[in-house]
Design a protein around this motif. Structure first.
Motif: not given
Length: 519
Positions: A322-325, A452-461, A481-491
């Motif tokens: 998440a930090l990288a993306v 899957l989380m990385v794909a979601a982060l790119y979509a949110i961006r 939104a990024l943090v919440g979206g990433g966690m909502a997908v990853y976990f």
């Protein structure tokens, strides 16, 4: 001791400190910007912290905690452990005082050697470093008392103590917000005040635990000799790492004005998962591994490390990815403003996006190293550290000329993985620890969830692209939104894919049973 509970206690309180640290850095970036005065302060702050890691993390993580823990298991455990602590303090305190005084005298030439600064910038950096350097003495004593409390499974005070430094520095920024040399001086004074507050907290916590150490005349008792035999190689090993930090400083100060600031702000974000996950796990498992090794239970010691590795990757992989993306929007939202402009934010984000690629390896090093320290083998990590140092120097010379600060960040990430790999291979060959099938399977599934989380982060961006170039409020909303979206997908993905044991997570939530089985 429940590993998840101990890690959660340490990590949760460390998170409090990290949040305070973020507030400090956010305010500092706006007050100080990426100015030459900010660079001078970061050099002054970096030097005592580097030596702190040498004495505190090197000496006490490697030597004091295992030896103290082993004495606690004896027939007169508490008495023997207390006597050992007083013997070590009697030798350690005068050594620290002499070391601090020597460096106060030679500070000018030393800062010049490390930084290459001249004129007004050198004078300010030298003055600030003389003000901050006594922090080394204070925080090294904090490390001793933290080691005692951690061995007694009392993690709260030691985990919270760093927050006091951040609060002291925040106070300086709030009351002296003019920037430049004046604010830099106030920050340097606050460093020493923070050290005094930390030491006071640890002394009070030890007193509540019934531990009050008396000052003795320095003597080379059998316990001190044993401590020195273990600590000298460990300190040399930590010294190699700190030489690497000095080398980083050497190159950063020569890249150009602002490079020290860019690296500091990027490393602040990198240190959040590292401190909350890596340091917490390393602190929590060392007494346990030492206890099992001392009781001749190598299987249980390896199991503790395996559980720690699983937990480390479960939490660290999404943080690193998440930090990288999301480096650019994160840095922009947190630090951009006041004297810290968009170009400063871009270069900081570039540094962050590269350096976090080594984050999982650095956290795993915290899990693997106790496997050596618990067996009083501090020589092997030294040899590995020397090799890694040489590789770091070579990579710095190769990568920094064409790529600047991005090259330095790349060298750090690459050598972090090299260090991790070498530690694991040696532990594996000695039969002390290996990646079991259950662990490999879970990590692979965690990686899939991370993808899957990385794909979601790119979509949110893409959807919220304009937000990250707007007002501070919009930028912060985008980060949420990024943090919440990433966690909502990853976990949920980890849960569905079987990236961790579901029953163990249920037991953590319900607090019904400890984290011990590894089906």
């Amino acid at each position: 001791m429940n590993l998840l509970k101990a890690t959660g206690t340490i990590g949760g309180l460390t998170l409090v400190s990290r949040v305070a640290g973020f507030a400090r850095e956010m305010l500092m970036s706006r007050v100080m910007g990426a100015s030459w005065q900010a660079d001078a302060f970061f050099v002054a702050f970096r030097l005592p912290n580097t030596f702190r890691r040498l004495f505190g993390e090197g000496a006490f993580s490697a030597g004091f905690v295992p030896l103290y823990s082993q004495r606690l298991q004896g027939e007169n455990g508490e008495v023997e452990a207390k006597n050992f602590s007083e013997e070590v303090l009697a030798v350690f305190l005068p050594t620290l005082i002499v070391f601090t005084l020597v460096f106060e005298v030679i500070m000018g030439p030393f800062v010049f050697l490390i930084s290459g600064y001249h004129g007004e910038k050198l004078a300010l950096a030298t003055f600030l470093t003389r003000v901050t350097f006594p922090y080394l003495l204070l925080i090294s004593l904090v490390s001793l008392f933290s080691g005692i409390l951690n061995s007694l499974a009392r993690f709260t005070a030691a985990a919270f103590a760093p927050a006091l430094l951040n609060l002291a520095m925040l106070t300086a920024l709030i009351f002296v917000p003019v920037g430049g040399t004046v604010t830099a001086t106030a920050l340097a004074i606050a460093v020493g005040a923070g050290g005094i507050l930390q030491l006071g907290l640890l002394l009070a916590a030890c007193k509540r635990a019934g531990i009050v150490l008396k000052l003795r005349r320095p003597q080379m008792t059998p316990g001190v000799r044993q401590f020195v035999r273990v600590v000298v190689p460990a300190t040399l090993g930590a010294g190699v790492y700190q030489i690497s930090a000095f080398i980083d400083t050497f190159f950063l100060t020569r890249i150009g004005t602002g490079a020290m600031s860019y690296f500091n702000y990027a490393d602040r974000l990198n240190q959040l998962p590292l401190g909350v996950i890596g340091a917490a796990l390393g602190t929590a498992i060392l007494p346990q591994v030492s206890k099992h090794v001392g009781a001749n239970e190598p299987g249980k010691a390896a199991r503790v490390q395996g559980q720690a590795a699983e937990l480390a990757m479960l939490l660290c992989l999404p943080a690193a990815l998440a930090l990288a993306v999301s480096a650019q929007p994160l840095v922009s939202a947190l630090f951009q403003g006041g004297r810290f402009n968009a170009e400063d934010a871009r270069l900081t984000a570039l540094t962050l996006s590269i350096i976090v690629l080594g984050l999982p390896a650095y956290v795993l090093v915290k899990v693997l190293t106790p496997g050596f320290y618990a067996r009083q083998d501090t020589a092997t990590p030294v040899k590995i550290a020397v090799f890694v140092l040489i590789a770091t120097v070579v990579l710095n010379f190769i990568l920094i000329p064409p790529f600047g600060i991005a090259g330095l960040a790349s060298a750090i990430a690459i050598t972090s993985w090299l260090n991790c790999l070498m530690l694991y291979v040696i532990l594996h060959r000695r039969g002390h620890f290996r990646i079991e099938g259950w662990l490999a399977s879970r990590v692979i599934r965690q990686l899939i969830a991370g993808a899957l989380m990385v794909a979601a982060l790119y979509a949110i961006r893409m959807v919220l692209g304009g937000w990250f170039d707007g007002s501070v409020g919009k930028r912060m909303a985008g980060v949420v939104a990024l943090v919440g979206g990433g966690m909502a997908v990853y976990f949920p993905a980890v849960w569905l894919l079987g990236g961790t044991d579901k029953e163990e997570l249920r037991s953590l939530v319900r607090r019904r049973r400890p984290y011990t089985d590894v089906a």
